[in-house]
Design an enzyme around this catalytic site. Sequence first.
Site, PDB file in Angstrom:
ATOM      1  N   SER A   1      44.181  18.891  -2.504  1.00  0.00           N
ATOM      2  CA  SER A   1      43.474  17.725  -3.020  1.00  0.00           C
ATOM      3  C   SER A   1      42.121  18.187  -3.533  1.00  0.00           C
ATOM      4  CB  SER A   1      43.269  16.694  -1.900  1.00  0.00           C
ATOM      5  OG  SER A   1      42.330  15.704  -2.264  1.00  0.00           O
TER       6      SER A   1
ATOM      7  N   TYR B   1      40.458  14.074   6.727  1.00  0.00           N
ATOM      8  CA  TYR B   1      41.430  14.426   5.688  1.00  0.00           C
ATOM      9  C   TYR B   1      40.891  15.555   4.817  1.00  0.00           C
ATOM     10  CZ  TYR B   1      44.136  14.031   1.358  1.00  0.00           C
ATOM     11  OH  TYR B   1      44.905  14.310   0.258  1.00  0.00           O
TER      12      TYR B   1
END
Length: 272
Positions: free
Chosen positions: A132, A145
């Site tokens: 990501s 995260y």
Amino acid sequence: MKTILITGTSSGLGRAAVELFAASGWNVIATMRSPEKETELNILEGVFVTRLDVLDQDSIAEAIQAGIERFGKIDALVNNAGYGQNGVFESISREQIIKQFETNVIGVMDVTRGIIPHFRANGGGTLINISSCGGLIGIPNISIYSSSKFAIEGFSESISYELASQNITVKLVEPGGFDSNYAATTEHNKPALPLPHAYDDFLEDVNRFFLWLSTDKGISMEDVAKKIYEAATDGKTQLRYVIPGVVEPLVEARQTMGNQEFVDMMRVRLNQ
């Protein structure tokens, strides 16, 4: 005909990737925790649906072996399974942190460990880890995260040098926000601990920041799936495939600014 194993295919990006690879003539081992619930992917030509839970090492070994028995060998792996934990760090319990890292990091490592001997025995392979842009940029309110994806970035870059000696190519696909089921999945992973009211003003700033980020998504799951397909088929040794999406300005700033200059810019964005 080449074969790819993809984790986390019951929904979202994993599902879109299965459909694209199958439509492009690949054999696809579509893995998920509950394959008995699947009614669509298992009727696609060349798709084999089987169970794989990244938290269950036995299921990893069984899925890899079942895929090999079905198609003869596996040429590529996409480590896609994972989820996002939202919330200010102080509101995330230790148990939630462990679960996030067990799924997003240890799970990726376990599946990778499981496939390496097969790749080596067949003279090579391609390993694609879904990261990501949150693994390139520290973003508030998704610290757990984001840190799990930072870990995947370091892991993938490090093993890319190791595995090159085994003729195994490692790649990272780094979406930067796209039209996905991320919000729905994080809704089930709300912070477990109460957050002090001292964060109230900060959260207002963060909400404005995310509103600025999400004004125009523009990137679809299918767009990201196409980038995964490119990484699997372009024959390059390129490590990172960035898909900036809504965080494009931040990615560009991270790449062009000095470290402290970038942090200062982020603090201005957050009104700090």
